[in-house]
Every structure is written in structure tokens, then in C-alpha cells.
Design a protein around this motif. Sequence first.
Motif, short mmCIF file in Angstrom:
data_model
loop_
_atom_site.label_atom_id
_atom_site.label_comp_id
_atom_site.label_asym_id
_atom_site.label_seq_id
_atom_site.Cartn_x
_atom_site.Cartn_y
_atom_site.Cartn_z
N GLY A 151 0.79 -1.23 0.00
CA GLY A 151 0.00 0.00 0.00
C GLY A 151 0.82 1.27 0.00
O GLY A 151 0.42 2.29 -0.58
N LYS A 152 1.99 1.25 0.65
CA LYS A 152 2.81 2.46 0.74
C LYS A 152 3.69 2.66 -0.49
O LYS A 152 4.29 3.72 -0.66
N HIS A 190 -6.93 -0.36 9.57
CA HIS A 190 -5.99 0.56 10.24
C HIS A 190 -4.54 0.27 9.88
O HIS A 190 -3.66 1.11 10.12
N ARG A 191 -4.27 -0.88 9.30
CA ARG A 191 -2.90 -1.23 8.91
C ARG A 191 -2.54 -0.73 7.52
O ARG A 191 -1.39 -0.84 7.10
N LEU A 192 -3.52 -0.18 6.80
CA LEU A 192 -3.28 0.28 5.44
C LEU A 192 -2.80 1.72 5.42
O LEU A 192 -3.07 2.50 6.35
N ARG A 198 -8.31 4.35 1.75
CA ARG A 198 -9.39 5.08 1.09
C ARG A 198 -9.90 4.31 -0.12
O ARG A 198 -11.12 4.19 -0.33
N ALA A 199 -8.98 3.76 -0.93
CA ALA A 199 -9.38 2.99 -2.12
C ALA A 199 -10.15 1.73 -1.71
O ALA A 199 -11.12 1.35 -2.37
N ILE A 219 -17.49 1.11 11.69
CA ILE A 219 -17.57 2.26 12.59
C ILE A 219 -16.58 2.11 13.75
O ILE A 219 -15.89 3.07 14.13
N LEU A 220 -16.48 0.90 14.30
CA LEU A 220 -15.55 0.65 15.40
C LEU A 220 -14.11 0.87 14.97
O LEU A 220 -13.32 1.50 15.70
N VAL A 221 -13.76 0.36 13.80
CA VAL A 221 -12.39 0.53 13.30
C VAL A 221 -12.08 2.00 13.07
O VAL A 221 -10.99 2.49 13.42
N LEU A 222 -13.01 2.72 12.49
CA LEU A 222 -12.79 4.15 12.21
C LEU A 222 -12.68 4.95 13.51
O LEU A 222 -11.87 5.88 13.61
#
Length: 229
Positions: A151-152, A190-192, A198-199, A219-222
Amino acid sequence: KLARASVNFPATILNPFSLFACLSLTSVQNLSASILESLKATISKGYSMEENRESSAWFRENTRAIPDIPGLFSIVISQSVRYGGWDLIGKGLVDLGLMLVDTQPPLGKMNAKTRSLHSLAAIILAKVIKKHPSSADIIIPKLRDRIIVNGKNGGQQYTSTLRVIIKEATTYLIEDNNGAAIIDFINNLHRLSYSAGRASLNAMIPLLKLNRSLRNPLILVLRKALFSK
């Protein structure tokens, strides 16, 4: 031998019978890797030849057209489900799709051939899930891991593949236990990287609209991501 010989003459293997025969041999463990590499090289050569045919009138007049490659895979997948043989080619199709989507462009510059290989990978993986929804439990986690790792450093082909799979096989991804694979993906958002996350979220919108149970873990992750900053 046929798979290796076809690298220079793609038309010899780009037909439903030969393609099925090669894919079925991937079920033999000691043959699988070499056959998959030969299939990838053959497909790549086929796309290169089509590019040459489009750009050169002389080449177009002196070579045969390459068959519609995505169409061939559609035929093979449909016939194997209808008439039998899926147990021989299912794993090979998944491995080939992932191998194609892993293709990197030469010198890091995206070109038409690499883009075609990525597109074919997405088509194959989406059709596999549509014909055998349980295969999503294998495909989605493998895509997730690739998105996390790459991803990075670009890797947009993985989120693009995820988007195509979800768009083409939305209803199949919420069948049976496939929701668990999607929830696991959501729990790893959260690891991305920002762009990959976003994608991935944009790709999941069709699923979120159909299945409200996916919204709560999202919702919990965000929330966790927001308060961890």
C-alpha cells in the motif's frame, strides 16, 4: 511441454481445451509452479502480439489474431462448473489470478500490457468467486495481505482488483460465511496506508449498502483509528 512451447506461439494454447488441460495439470504439485509461469508468460506474449498487431499493418497481415483471453477463461470456468473438472482447475485459477495481479511494470512505468494482465486477474478472480463463493475465503485475505504490504509503495492494482471483485460479485460476497472475510478485511483497515485504505473503503461501498451488519465493525475501526491519532 505444450505450456512451455506456447510461450512463443500463444495461439497453440489459447483455446478452451488446451487452457483447461494446462490448468488441470496445476493440481499436480510438482508441475503447478512451472505450468503457471508458462501460462503467465504465454498470456503476456499474447497481449504483446496484439499490441504489435494494432500498431503495425505488416504484422497484422502476417500474424493471426490472438483470441479474446478473458472470454476464453470465462468459457473454461463456466464449462468446468457445468460439466465437471472444477476440482482440477479451481486452485490453479486462483493462483494464476494472484500471479497476474502481482505483475510489476518494467522500470516501474505502467504500460498497456501490464494493465491488461491486472485487468485479466481481476476478471478471473471475480468469476471464480461468482461460480464458487467459498473461494472468497482464500482470495480476499490474500488480496488484503498484498494491499497491506504494498500500500505504501503503489500497488494500486490490488485495490483495483478488490473493486472489480466486489462490483462483479457483490451478492456472492455476502453469502454463507464470506461476510467473515470482509469483516476481517475491515478489521485490518488501520494497517493500510491512507491511499490504500481510502481505495479499499470506496471498493467496499456496494457491500456496505447491501449488508448493514458490516457497518458496525467499520464504525468501530474508524473510531479506534480516530482516537489513536
